[in-house]
Design a protein around this motif. Structure first.
Motif, PDB file in Angstrom:
ATOM      1  N   UNK A  11      34.447 -17.537 -29.900  1.00 18.44           N
ATOM      2  CA  UNK A  11      35.848 -17.959 -29.929  1.00 18.44           C
ATOM      3  C   UNK A  11      36.669 -17.270 -28.854  1.00 18.44           C
ATOM      4  N   UNK A  12      36.450 -15.986 -28.668  1.00 22.03           N
ATOM      5  CA  UNK A  12      37.183 -15.240 -27.645  1.00 22.03           C
ATOM      6  C   UNK A  12      36.831 -15.748 -26.255  1.00 22.03           C
ATOM      7  N   UNK A  17      38.424 -18.921 -21.431  1.00 22.34           N
ATOM      8  CA  UNK A  17      38.193 -20.035 -20.510  1.00 22.34           C
ATOM      9  C   UNK A  17      39.389 -20.987 -20.503  1.00 22.34           C
ATOM     10  N   UNK A  18      39.924 -21.275 -21.682  1.00 24.15           N
ATOM     11  CA  UNK A  18      41.083 -22.169 -21.778  1.00 24.15           C
ATOM     12  C   UNK A  18      42.310 -21.545 -21.121  1.00 24.15           C
ATOM     13  N   UNK A  19      42.484 -20.235 -21.271  1.00 19.12           N
ATOM     14  CA  UNK A  19      43.624 -19.563 -20.641  1.00 19.12           C
ATOM     15  C   UNK A  19      43.523 -19.619 -19.117  1.00 19.12           C
ATOM     16  N   UNK A  22      44.259 -23.244 -18.087  1.00 15.08           N
ATOM     17  CA  UNK A  22      45.686 -23.490 -18.255  1.00 15.08           C
ATOM     18  C   UNK A  22      46.517 -22.783 -17.201  1.00 15.08           C
ATOM     19  N   UNK A  23      46.134 -21.544 -16.880  1.00 15.08           N
ATOM     20  CA  UNK A  23      46.845 -20.799 -15.838  1.00 15.08           C
ATOM     21  C   UNK A  23      46.700 -21.445 -14.474  1.00 15.08           C
ATOM     22  N   UNK A  24      45.502 -21.901 -14.158  1.00 12.83           N
ATOM     23  CA  UNK A  24      45.295 -22.578 -12.872  1.00 12.83           C
ATOM     24  C   UNK A  24      46.083 -23.885 -12.799  1.00 12.83           C
TER      25      UNK A  24
END
Length: 75
Positions: A11-12, A17-19, A22-24
């Motif tokens: 989960x972490x 990966x999603x962060x 999303x940041x990019x």
């Protein structure tokens, strides 16, 4: 991560990966907002890091004084 429990690690890893994605996407679509967010987070980091460092230093000095006091009493 060295923890033996795999589910929280998965989960972490997925949330990291999603962060990143999303940041990019935020940097690509709205660079001014991304820059502002980075500046705000850096200011918050240094503000709280200074307070945490001061609290840790005071706590360690308190522990050292107690140890020195015990050494004097036992001698």
């Amino acid at each position: 991560n060295a923890s033996p429990e795999p589910f929280s690690n998965i989960g972490l890893s997925l949330s990291q990966d999603a962060a990143i994605l999303g940041g990019l996407a935020l940097i690509y679509r709205h660079p001014i907002i991304a820059f502002t967010l980075v500046v705000v987070l850096l200011v918050a980091f240094f503000y709280f890091a200074r307070r945490l460092w001061r609290a840790a230093r005071i706590r360690l000095q308190s522990i050292a004084q107690r140890w020195r006091g015990q050494a004097v009493r036992s001698a």
